[in-house]
Design a protein around this motif. Structure first.
Motif, PDB file in Angstrom:
ATOM      1  N   LEU A   1       9.706  -3.618  12.845  1.00  0.00           N
ATOM      2  CA  LEU A   1       8.851  -4.970  11.492  1.00  0.00           C
ATOM      3  C   LEU A   1       8.857  -6.769  12.401  1.00  0.00           C
ATOM      4  CD1 LEU A   1       8.851  -4.003   7.789  1.00  0.00           C
ATOM      5  CD2 LEU A   1       7.022  -4.401   9.351  1.00  0.00           C
ATOM      6  N   SER A   2       9.994  -6.982  12.406  1.00  0.00           N
ATOM      7  CA  SER A   2      10.763  -7.902  13.802  1.00  0.00           C
ATOM      8  C   SER A   2      10.361  -7.731  14.896  1.00  0.00           C
ATOM      9  CB  SER A   2      12.481  -7.295  13.211  1.00  0.00           C
ATOM     10  OG  SER A   2      12.947  -7.831  12.445  1.00  0.00           O
ATOM     11  N   LEU A   3      10.262  -6.712  15.785  1.00  0.00           N
ATOM     12  CA  LEU A   3       9.081  -7.027  16.497  1.00  0.00           C
ATOM     13  C   LEU A   3       8.074  -7.376  16.209  1.00  0.00           C
ATOM     14  CD1 LEU A   3      10.591  -3.723  18.103  1.00  0.00           C
ATOM     15  CD2 LEU A   3      11.319  -6.165  18.894  1.00  0.00           C
ATOM     16  N   TRP A   4       7.177  -6.638  15.655  1.00  0.00           N
ATOM     17  CA  TRP A   4       5.834  -6.818  15.099  1.00  0.00           C
ATOM     18  C   TRP A   4       5.912  -8.771  15.196  1.00  0.00           C
ATOM     19  CZ3 TRP A   4       3.948  -9.656  10.727  1.00  0.00           C
ATOM     20  CH2 TRP A   4       2.218  -8.896  10.150  1.00  0.00           C
TER      21      TRP A   4
ATOM     22  N   GLY B   1      -6.185 -12.922   7.750  1.00  0.00           N
ATOM     23  CA  GLY B   1      -7.495 -12.163   7.061  1.00  0.00           C
ATOM     24  C   GLY B   1      -7.786 -11.037   7.067  1.00  0.00           C
ATOM     25  N   LYS B   2      -6.591 -10.893   8.686  1.00  0.00           N
ATOM     26  CA  LYS B   2      -6.718  -9.202   8.677  1.00  0.00           C
ATOM     27  C   LYS B   2      -6.270  -8.167   7.969  1.00  0.00           C
ATOM     28  CE  LYS B   2      -7.933 -10.415  12.932  1.00  0.00           C
ATOM     29  NZ  LYS B   2      -7.472  -9.743  14.618  1.00  0.00           N
ATOM     30  N   PRO B   3      -6.486  -7.508   7.471  1.00  0.00           N
ATOM     31  CA  PRO B   3      -5.531  -6.896   5.900  1.00  0.00           C
ATOM     32  C   PRO B   3      -4.502  -6.290   7.386  1.00  0.00           C
ATOM     33  CG  PRO B   3      -7.279  -5.633   6.159  1.00  0.00           C
ATOM     34  CD  PRO B   3      -7.598  -6.875   7.374  1.00  0.00           C
ATOM     35  N   GLY B   4      -4.723  -5.314   7.397  1.00  0.00           N
ATOM     36  CA  GLY B   4      -2.885  -5.544   8.645  1.00  0.00           C
ATOM     37  C   GLY B   4      -2.139  -5.853   8.654  1.00  0.00           C
ATOM     38  N   ASN B   5      -2.625  -7.340   9.336  1.00  0.00           N
ATOM     39  CA  ASN B   5      -1.282  -8.485   9.362  1.00  0.00           C
ATOM     40  C   ASN B   5      -0.943  -9.314   8.557  1.00  0.00           C
ATOM     41  OD1 ASN B   5      -1.689  -8.579  12.302  1.00  0.00           O
ATOM     42  ND2 ASN B   5      -3.994  -9.635  12.334  1.00  0.00           N
ATOM     43  N   ALA B   6      -1.459  -9.184   7.482  1.00  0.00           N
ATOM     44  CA  ALA B   6      -1.480  -9.883   6.309  1.00  0.00           C
ATOM     45  C   ALA B   6      -0.213  -8.917   5.032  1.00  0.00           C
ATOM     46  CB  ALA B   6      -2.470  -9.714   5.349  1.00  0.00           C
ATOM     47  N   THR B   7      -0.539  -7.485   5.399  1.00  0.00           N
ATOM     48  CA  THR B   7       0.137  -5.889   4.480  1.00  0.00           C
ATOM     49  C   THR B   7       1.031  -6.201   5.751  1.00  0.00           C
ATOM     50  OG1 THR B   7      -1.791  -4.508   4.637  1.00  0.00           O
ATOM     51  CG2 THR B   7       0.579  -3.671   4.301  1.00  0.00           C
ATOM     52  N   LEU B   8       1.985  -6.271   6.863  1.00  0.00           N
ATOM     53  CA  LEU B   8       2.591  -6.273   7.917  1.00  0.00           C
ATOM     54  C   LEU B   8       3.870  -7.758   7.452  1.00  0.00           C
ATOM     55  CD1 LEU B   8       1.638  -4.583  11.000  1.00  0.00           C
ATOM     56  CD2 LEU B   8       2.973  -3.746   9.100  1.00  0.00           C
ATOM     57  N   MET B   9       2.711  -8.789   7.103  1.00  0.00           N
ATOM     58  CA  MET B   9       3.805  -9.720   6.942  1.00  0.00           C
ATOM     59  C   MET B   9       4.356  -9.839   5.500  1.00  0.00           C
ATOM     60  SD  MET B   9       4.564 -12.609   7.690  1.00  0.00           S
ATOM     61  CE  MET B   9       3.713 -13.723   9.132  1.00  0.00           C
ATOM     62  N   VAL B  10       3.280  -9.245   4.477  1.00  0.00           N
ATOM     63  CA  VAL B  10       4.652  -8.794   3.010  1.00  0.00           C
ATOM     64  C   VAL B  10       5.317  -7.685   3.099  1.00  0.00           C
ATOM     65  CG1 VAL B  10       3.957  -7.842   0.885  1.00  0.00           C
ATOM     66  CG2 VAL B  10       1.912  -9.558   1.696  1.00  0.00           C
ATOM     67  N   MET B  11       5.159  -6.720   3.954  1.00  0.00           N
ATOM     68  CA  MET B  11       6.349  -6.254   4.076  1.00  0.00           C
ATOM     69  C   MET B  11       8.111  -6.412   5.059  1.00  0.00           C
ATOM     70  SD  MET B  11       3.967  -2.618   5.327  1.00  0.00           S
ATOM     71  CE  MET B  11       5.232  -1.539   5.926  1.00  0.00           C
ATOM     72  N   THR B  12       7.297  -6.911   5.745  1.00  0.00           N
ATOM     73  CA  THR B  12       8.009  -8.315   6.502  1.00  0.00           C
ATOM     74  C   THR B  12       9.055  -8.286   5.320  1.00  0.00           C
ATOM     75  OG1 THR B  12       7.121  -8.024   8.834  1.00  0.00           O
ATOM     76  CG2 THR B  12       9.311  -9.565   8.117  1.00  0.00           C
ATOM     77  N   VAL B  13       8.600  -9.412   4.427  1.00  0.00           N
ATOM     78  CA  VAL B  13       9.021 -10.259   3.640  1.00  0.00           C
ATOM     79  C   VAL B  13      10.155  -9.480   2.607  1.00  0.00           C
ATOM     80  CG1 VAL B  13       8.376 -11.857   2.246  1.00  0.00           C
ATOM     81  CG2 VAL B  13       7.535 -12.394   4.214  1.00  0.00           C
TER      82      VAL B  13
ATOM     83  N   ALA C   1       8.022 -11.007  15.861  1.00  0.00           N
ATOM     84  CA  ALA C   1       7.575 -11.520  17.108  1.00  0.00           C
ATOM     85  C   ALA C   1       6.838 -11.952  17.875  1.00  0.00           C
ATOM     86  CB  ALA C   1       9.516 -11.558  18.031  1.00  0.00           C
ATOM     87  N   VAL C   2       6.439 -10.688  18.457  1.00  0.00           N
ATOM     88  CA  VAL C   2       5.105 -10.981  19.143  1.00  0.00           C
ATOM     89  C   VAL C   2       4.123 -11.757  18.558  1.00  0.00           C
ATOM     90  CG1 VAL C   2       3.490  -9.802  20.023  1.00  0.00           C
ATOM     91  CG2 VAL C   2       5.610  -8.648  20.432  1.00  0.00           C
ATOM     92  N   SER C   3       4.210 -11.638  17.183  1.00  0.00           N
ATOM     93  CA  SER C   3       2.882 -12.231  16.230  1.00  0.00           C
ATOM     94  C   SER C   3       3.250 -13.529  15.967  1.00  0.00           C
ATOM     95  CB  SER C   3       2.542 -12.015  14.955  1.00  0.00           C
ATOM     96  OG  SER C   3       2.170 -10.629  14.973  1.00  0.00           O
ATOM     97  N   VAL C   4       3.971 -14.229  16.588  1.00  0.00           N
ATOM     98  CA  VAL C   4       4.076 -15.614  16.337  1.00  0.00           C
ATOM     99  C   VAL C   4       4.561 -16.413  17.724  1.00  0.00           C
ATOM    100  CG1 VAL C   4       6.606 -17.357  16.071  1.00  0.00           C
ATOM    101  CG2 VAL C   4       6.019 -15.604  14.465  1.00  0.00           C
ATOM    102  N   MET C   5       4.289 -15.543  19.200  1.00  0.00           N
ATOM    103  CA  MET C   5       4.613 -16.033  20.040  1.00  0.00           C
ATOM    104  C   MET C   5       2.986 -15.940  20.416  1.00  0.00           C
ATOM    105  SD  MET C   5       7.729 -14.807  22.596  1.00  0.00           S
ATOM    106  CE  MET C   5       7.289 -12.528  22.301  1.00  0.00           C
TER     107      MET C   5
END
Length: 126
Positions: free
Chosen positions: A36-39, A60-72, A41-45
């Motif tokens: 999740l941290s690697l994802w 707005g893409k479901p995968g990105n929102a889901t991964l962001m919620v999982m990370t938080v 970091a790459v997304s922020v860059m």
């Protein structure tokens, strides 16, 4: 001075049979945080020079929102477990320990709900 034997004084002070579960929960959450941290970091860059509209489209893409919620949620859960150990080990006044643990749990839950709602608001566009 107590008239109890060494065994009598030690009885009841041993393992509460909860430490192993807490230990494994902290390790498993740390393992979840690696990808999740690697994802993140790459997304922020990748979004470093993006404007809000681009970020909103990305979120707005479901995968990105889901991964962001999982990370938080995983970060806050892992932090909660770590802070709980620090408070239990280093705060010796029972009242301060109880207040600190309750405040820390309240803060973790509040931040998790607040951040999740914020992410969903950006992702859905409400």
């Amino acid at each position: 001075m107590s008239l109890k034997s060494a065994v009598g004084r030690a009885r009841g002070l041993g393992s509460a049979k909860e430490g192993a579960g807490h230990f494994w929960a902290q390790r498993v959450s740390a393992i979840f945080l690696i990808p999740l941290s690697l994802w993140f970091a790459v997304s922020v860059m990748g979004l470093s020079h993006a404007d809000y509209a681009t970020f909103k489209g990305w979120m707005g893409k479901p995968g990105n929102a889901t991964l962001m919620v999982m990370t938080v949620i995983t970060v806050l859960y892992h932090a909660h477990l770590g802070l709980q150990i620090v408070i239990e080990d280093y705060v010796h006044c029972e009242a301060k320990k109880l207040v600190s643990l309750i405040a820390m749990k309240f803060a973790a839950v509040f931040l998790a709900v607040f951040m999740t709602v914020s992410i969903l608001k950006v992702a859905i566009g409400a």
